[in-house]
Write a protein that holds these residues in place. Structure first.
Motif, PDB file in Angstrom:
ATOM      1  N   LEU A 121      -2.151  20.144 -48.844  1.00 32.40           N
ATOM      2  CA  LEU A 121      -1.347  19.227 -48.032  1.00 32.40           C
ATOM      3  C   LEU A 121      -1.077  17.940 -48.802  1.00 32.40           C
ATOM      4  O   LEU A 121      -1.952  17.408 -49.491  1.00 32.40           O
ATOM      5  N   ARG A 122       0.145  17.426 -48.672  1.00 33.98           N
ATOM      6  CA  ARG A 122       0.574  16.257 -49.428  1.00 33.98           C
ATOM      7  C   ARG A 122       0.827  15.032 -48.567  1.00 33.98           C
ATOM      8  O   ARG A 122       1.099  13.956 -49.086  1.00 33.98           O
ATOM      9  N   HIS A 123       0.788  15.173 -47.235  1.00 35.89           N
ATOM     10  CA  HIS A 123       1.170  14.083 -46.342  1.00 35.89           C
ATOM     11  C   HIS A 123       0.073  13.805 -45.321  1.00 35.89           C
ATOM     12  O   HIS A 123      -0.714  14.673 -44.983  1.00 35.89           O
ATOM     13  N   GLY A 124       0.061  12.575 -44.809  1.00 37.34           N
ATOM     14  CA  GLY A 124      -0.769  12.225 -43.664  1.00 37.34           C
ATOM     15  C   GLY A 124      -2.247  12.121 -43.951  1.00 37.34           C
ATOM     16  O   GLY A 124      -2.698  12.164 -45.098  1.00 37.34           O
TER      17      GLY A 124
ATOM     18  N   ARG B  86      -4.194  14.616 -46.230  1.00 37.28           N
ATOM     19  CA  ARG B  86      -3.700  14.793 -47.597  1.00 37.28           C
ATOM     20  C   ARG B  86      -4.818  15.288 -48.514  1.00 37.28           C
ATOM     21  O   ARG B  86      -5.928  14.760 -48.494  1.00 37.28           O
TER      22      ARG B  86
ATOM     23  N   GLU C  59       3.792  23.298 -45.721  1.00 39.12           N
ATOM     24  CA  GLU C  59       3.854  21.948 -45.163  1.00 39.12           C
ATOM     25  C   GLU C  59       5.292  21.459 -45.225  1.00 39.12           C
ATOM     26  O   GLU C  59       5.968  21.576 -46.251  1.00 39.12           O
TER      27      GLU C  59
ATOM     28  N   SER D  14       8.291  18.350 -44.750  1.00 40.06           N
ATOM     29  CA  SER D  14       8.379  16.976 -45.273  1.00 40.06           C
ATOM     30  C   SER D  14       7.896  15.937 -44.269  1.00 40.06           C
ATOM     31  O   SER D  14       7.561  14.818 -44.652  1.00 40.06           O
ATOM     32  N   ASP D  15       7.847  16.301 -42.976  1.00 41.74           N
ATOM     33  CA  ASP D  15       7.344  15.343 -41.984  1.00 41.74           C
ATOM     34  C   ASP D  15       5.837  15.477 -41.769  1.00 41.74           C
ATOM     35  O   ASP D  15       5.269  14.833 -40.887  1.00 41.74           O
ATOM     36  N   GLY D  16       5.169  16.335 -42.567  1.00 43.08           N
ATOM     37  CA  GLY D  16       3.720  16.469 -42.482  1.00 43.08           C
ATOM     38  C   GLY D  16       3.246  17.591 -41.580  1.00 43.08           C
ATOM     39  O   GLY D  16       2.063  17.954 -41.606  1.00 43.08           O
TER      40      GLY D  16
END
Length: 211
Positions: free
Chosen positions: A104-107, A110, A168, A170-172
């Motif tokens: 995971l890259r967001h939030g 991450r 995942e 782009s908005d997480g």
């Protein structure tokens, strides 16, 4: 290949077989992992040199709340190559021809490692021929410590689901796309399926794959 795919090395032999393993790249460290949940104990192989060499490591897989209740009531986890011909109070947790996992890259989650999996109550019937109480469910496994410990997520919101992929957005959020096993493997049970039974199943997670 180290030149963008123009040339390739000789085949590198790896110490793990097929048996529905999850491949996943930890984008935080660059490690590549192969996680196999078919057997007992659960197994993980890790490469720290981009796939050239592999070492097996011990891992811990923690059941979700439903699985804890099932274990408390007597249902036990069993390896995929053992006792596959009787309904004997066992269940499988495995990757089941699913796609590779993601980092995971967001939030707030991450860096979490997340991969699709399948919860399969023990039964002789093919997944598509099962009775409602024996339906199989997609789920996910996730790790927040680089692959040492894995937690089983909540189950996919509909049963008779397996062979899946997640990604995942782009908005997480996590998008989960699954095959539906509403058909029949046994031709003697075959019937015309309704349109909604033929469709694939999709679900979304807003908490990093936990639910």
């Amino acid at each position: 290949s180290e030149d963008g795919g123009e040339t390739w090395s000789d085949v590198i032999e790896v110490p793990f077989g097929f048996l529905d393993t999850n491949m996943i790249v930890d984008e935080t460290t660059g490690d590549i992992m192969s996680v196999r949940l078919w057997e007992v104990p659960d197994r993980l192989w890790r490469s720290r040199d981009h796939g050239k060499t592999w070492q097996e490591e011990p891992i811990t897989v923690k059941p979700n709340e439903v699985m804890k209740w099932l274990e408390w009531s007597g249902l036990k986890k069993r390896g995929g190559r053992e006792g596959h011909d009787t309904n004997s109070g066992l269940y499988f947790l495995h990757a089941n021809a699913s796609e590779s996992g993601v980092t995971l890259r967001h939030g707030p989650q991450r860096g979490r490692l997340l991969a699709p999996a399948t919860f399969r109550p023990h039964a002789v019937e093919h997944p598509s021929d099962r009775k409602p109480l024996d339906r199989i469910y997609n789920c996910a496994i996730y790790s927040d410590d680089g692959g040492k410990t894995w937690q089983v997520s909540g189950f996919f919101p509909e049963g008779f689901t397996e062979e899946s992929a997640l990604e995942e957005l782009s908005d997480g959020r996590v998008y989960y796309n699954s095959r539906s096993c509403m058909g029949f493997y046994d031709k003697a049970l075959a019937r015309e399926l309704r349109q909604e039974e033929r469709l694939r199943r999709t679900a979304w997670s807003s908490d990093g794959g936990r639910t």
